[in-house]
Scaffold this motif. Sequence first.
Motif, PDB file in Angstrom:
ATOM      1  N   ILE A   3       0.833  -1.204   0.000  1.00 46.36           N
ATOM      2  CA  ILE A   3       0.000   0.000   0.000  1.00 46.36           C
ATOM      3  C   ILE A   3       0.866   1.252   0.000  1.00 46.36           C
ATOM      4  CG2 ILE A   3      -1.682   1.333   1.343  1.00 46.36           C
ATOM      5  CD1 ILE A   3      -2.897  -1.306   2.260  1.00 46.36           C
ATOM      6  N   ALA A 189       0.403  -2.492  -6.818  1.00 49.75           N
ATOM      7  CA  ALA A 189      -0.946  -2.940  -7.149  1.00 49.75           C
ATOM      8  C   ALA A 189      -0.980  -4.446  -7.405  1.00 49.75           C
ATOM      9  CB  ALA A 189      -1.461  -2.192  -8.382  1.00 49.75           C
ATOM     10  N   ILE A 203      -7.957  -4.577  -9.572  1.00 44.22           N
ATOM     11  CA  ILE A 203      -7.154  -3.511  -8.950  1.00 44.22           C
ATOM     12  C   ILE A 203      -6.926  -2.363  -9.920  1.00 44.22           C
ATOM     13  CG2 ILE A 203      -4.870  -2.943  -8.005  1.00 44.22           C
ATOM     14  CD1 ILE A 203      -6.618  -4.486  -6.072  1.00 44.22           C
ATOM     15  N   THR A 206     -10.030  -0.123 -10.680  1.00 39.28           N
ATOM     16  CA  THR A 206     -10.507   0.638  -9.521  1.00 39.28           C
ATOM     17  C   THR A 206      -9.394   1.506  -8.933  1.00 39.28           C
ATOM     18  OG1 THR A 206     -10.039  -1.289  -8.106  1.00 39.28           O
ATOM     19  CG2 THR A 206     -12.283  -1.035  -8.935  1.00 39.28           C
ATOM     20  N   MET A 207      -8.487   0.895  -8.184  1.00 41.35           N
ATOM     21  CA  MET A 207      -7.455   1.635  -7.461  1.00 41.35           C
ATOM     22  C   MET A 207      -6.524   2.447  -8.374  1.00 41.35           C
ATOM     23  SD  MET A 207      -4.603   0.145  -4.813  1.00 41.35           S
ATOM     24  CE  MET A 207      -5.850  -0.656  -3.820  1.00 41.35           C
TER      25      MET A 207
END
Length: 313
Positions: A3, A189, A203, A206-207
């Motif tokens: 993260i 990611a 991932i 979205t992220m």
Amino acid sequence: MSILWVILGFILLVVGGEFLVRSSVAMSFKFNISKLVIGMTVVSFATSAPELLVSLNAALSGSPAIAINNVVGSNIANIGLVLGITALIGSISVDKSFYSFNWPVMMLFSLGMYYFLKNDGQLTPAEGGVLVAALVVFLILLIRRTKKDKVIEEVDDALAQVSYFKIIIWLILGAVALYFGSDWLVEGAKDIARSVGVSEAVISVTMIAIGTSVPELAASVIAAARQEKAISLGNLIGSNIFNIGSVLGLTSIIKTIPVTEAEILNRDIFWMIGFAAVLLPMIFIPKKFQISRYKGFVLVFAYSLFIYLVFKG
């Protein structure tokens, strides 16, 4: 730790993108390029650099799902999240060029991308060349239309006074930040996807997509809060066209991008086309030529539903 790498990657992409925009505009002034052309071409390409670096890095590092869904997710986020939140802050007026030129072109690029991917399950260098060529034609037509309408993009005149030394420093800082930002974001990611048991496509749509849309979101919210008309529907439509034409086009020219995740063609790309298509009836119903707070809420709600279904599915 993954993260942290993702967050650091986001930060570097924002910083790198800003330095690249500034240096590109300043250099354009040195070559006596008009503000109109700078706004339409140089700034647009520079602001697409984060998406381009992320997609290229992903394709070259063996994660084609991230390369494709970075663009798909960014296009969805531009309309559902960025436009939606901006409209919630204050209604956005829509000019006639939206349905007479910008929207049809965005739909052509979106459907063209779907056809290329569906046809043989990949985006080849030849198909990438078609996308880039189509983008060049779009830019030529856009500049001609803008000159005719005598509309000039907002470009910071102060950048005309910047020295060559500072331009070079900005270019170096921007390039380094974008390189490491894209690398850390993609690797982080991929680690997150493995650790939580979801696909890289989830991932990336979205992220990563939200991350690469953060600069546009921040600029849009600030402009809306100040009641400045610095964000328009046309700008976001142009961003979506650039994402397909330049980001996917250039990436696939360098390396063929195969479709490795079924959800890309079975689900995600239809959301992208759907968000694009719904804008046309939305500007006519119920109040014409305006994206009101109510419509902004509908867009944000639809985007939230998309995110929920992606993670659930």
